[in-house]
Design a protein around this motif. Sequence first.
Motif, PDB file in Angstrom:
ATOM      1  N   LEU A  12       0.818  -1.213   0.000  1.00 50.24           N
ATOM      2  CA  LEU A  12       0.000   0.000   0.000  1.00 50.24           C
ATOM      3  C   LEU A  12       0.850   1.261   0.000  1.00 50.24           C
ATOM      4  O   LEU A  12       0.500   2.251  -0.639  1.00 50.24           O
ATOM      5  N   VAL A  63      -2.931   5.526   3.687  1.00 47.34           N
ATOM      6  CA  VAL A  63      -2.550   4.108   3.751  1.00 47.34           C
ATOM      7  C   VAL A  63      -3.420   3.386   4.769  1.00 47.34           C
ATOM      8  O   VAL A  63      -3.903   2.275   4.527  1.00 47.34           O
ATOM      9  N   HIS A  64      -3.654   4.084   5.879  1.00 48.78           N
ATOM     10  CA  HIS A  64      -4.444   3.486   6.952  1.00 48.78           C
ATOM     11  C   HIS A  64      -5.874   3.197   6.487  1.00 48.78           C
ATOM     12  O   HIS A  64      -6.415   2.119   6.723  1.00 48.78           O
ATOM     13  N   ARG A  91      -5.977   0.282   4.128  1.00 50.42           N
ATOM     14  CA  ARG A  91      -5.707  -0.974   4.825  1.00 50.42           C
ATOM     15  C   ARG A  91      -6.949  -1.487   5.554  1.00 50.42           C
ATOM     16  O   ARG A  91      -7.316  -2.655   5.446  1.00 50.42           O
ATOM     17  N   SER A  92      -7.618  -0.568   6.253  1.00 43.10           N
ATOM     18  CA  SER A  92      -8.786  -1.029   7.020  1.00 43.10           C
ATOM     19  C   SER A  92      -9.908  -1.438   6.072  1.00 43.10           C
ATOM     20  O   SER A  92     -10.675  -2.363   6.362  1.00 43.10           O
TER      21      SER A  92
END
Lengths: 263, 296
Positions: B227, B273-274, B277-278
């Motif tokens: 990512l 990115v977070h 990702r989630s």
Amino acid sequence: MSPNSRRNMERLAPWVVTIGLLLIWQAVVMVFQIEPFVMPAPTAIFEAFLQYRDSILIHAWHTMVSTLLGFVLGIVVGLLLGIFIGSSRLVYAGLYPVLIGFNSVPKVAMVPVLVLWLGIGQPTAVATAFLLCFFPIAVNVATGLATVEPELEDVLRSLGASRTDILLKVGLPRAMPYFFASLKVAITLAFVGAVISETLASNDGIGYLMIQASSQFRVPLMFAGLAVIAAMGVVTYLFFAVIERRMTGWAVRGQNLAPGGGG
Amino acid sequence: MLAFSPTPASALPSAPQGDAGGGPGAAPFVKLDGVSLSYGGPEGLKALSNTHMAIEKGRFVAVVGPSGCGKSSLMKLVTGLLPPTEGSISVGGAKVAGPLKIVGMAFQNPTLLPWRPLLSNVMLPLEIVQPHRTRLRAHKAEYLRKARDLLETVGLGEFEDKFPWMLSGGMQQRANLCRSLIHDPDLLMLDEPFGALDAFTREELWGVLQEVWMERRFTCILVTHDLREAAFLADTIYVMSARPGTIIAKHEVDLPRPRTVDSTFEPRFVDLVHTIRSQIAQVRNEAKQAAKAKAS
Ligand SMILES: Nc1ncnc2c1ncn2[C@@H]1O[C@H](COP(=O)(O)OP(=O)(O)O)[C@@H](O)[C@H]1O
Ligand SMILES: [Mg+2]
């Protein structure tokens, strides 16, 4: 031990082993007093060689010529067949069982058929040599072509490369190490083929000479014939081993020195 | 290291690249319409289902998703190496019906030819792609200069005579990148090109790729499962679900360029990115629960 002396030992090893074996042979024959018509000593074989040198060399030359002719045919056919099999899955599927079946037939059994077609003499020897040696060449070339990375093929195809492009730019160069490795095997098989055919259907060649010697119980002469075949086999093998190293050094170096992934 | 290529681009028969970006109304350069792919016929293993994408010319697009979700299959569909089972794909306004003839591609495995030195490895596409193929012999000097410039740009200037096995994995991958760009493709496809490299080399090559792209502005599709890599390089990130893969989200990355490794520690970058990702984790959980419900 320094690397230098190790390399020297490696170079000497084949000579030491060969001479050692000959000495043991000589000793066994002398100690057990084996009769020359059962198993002649190396010295007796050498004497026979000197005695019949002219005739041996003429026959050896004949065998050599038959072998090389069959070998050249084998290279041409083996290379074409290998490219054919290796570049199409369909041809591979169709032809492979046939080839395996063909290769399983002992070629001695084909000599009578060849005699029927080609008569007694050199053409049959050439054909037998050819039949024995084209197969490993074809299989190796096909294997080499199959080692082309599929990703590289994708890269080239998306550039508009035709099958011929891929074969010429990547397939054949990639198959060359396999091809040259197979030549070493093929040349010795060609010798086997030529000599077999000469023992069965010829009036020339080392094979014929040995049959003659055998019928006259000249055992040392037979062994001299064997020794000459072995010597020719070793020399041609080494020749192609050197060619292999010259032509495809990149393959060997690549394996030994290839760096791992990363930085 | 940012060497500006002095190649007289006008002297080379490359397609026009000036109108990078295109207007919002412009037709997309790469378009996927309801594309599905099943290996082994319509009843076979479904790798990709009902995928829509529209990529404008000159954009840098990343496709992220878990391993085995059909990213590589997507690449093969866009380049025409595989025909779609359903739907249609067009590139540059024309329907894709067979392998495209001018696309640059690079994979995780550098696949350089071990019997060729670096310079001649990089020039391989010129021996295949028209019109370079017919011009190559007569204009050798011009093409040699072009290849050398490109090697210089990625920091391999002094290695042109070296064989691939003399180079590290990172250097091989740089050369691979050069090979995919030497013929000035309008479309560059990268399938996890940095996946086998260590973290430092990878980040270094992100910089190299960004630099080349900013200079030439080709349309680029990068497939990756990293990512941070996607967020560093791309203008747009497509997120794919697990197999059968389909696009479940699209993120615009409007961070300024050139981005640096330092910018990957900025809050906006980390947030992005977070979020992605989630999103992937959520989709995974849902898929798992659905499978469980089916089983019980
Ligand atoms: N040639 C093929 N034949 C059959 N199945 C394949 C083939 N290539 C890929 N697959 C399957 O399709 C799915 C997607 O593969 P791929 O596109 O390579 O995924 P990714 O690149 O995202 O890891 C995987 O489950 C894989 O096993
Ligand atoms: Mg993949």
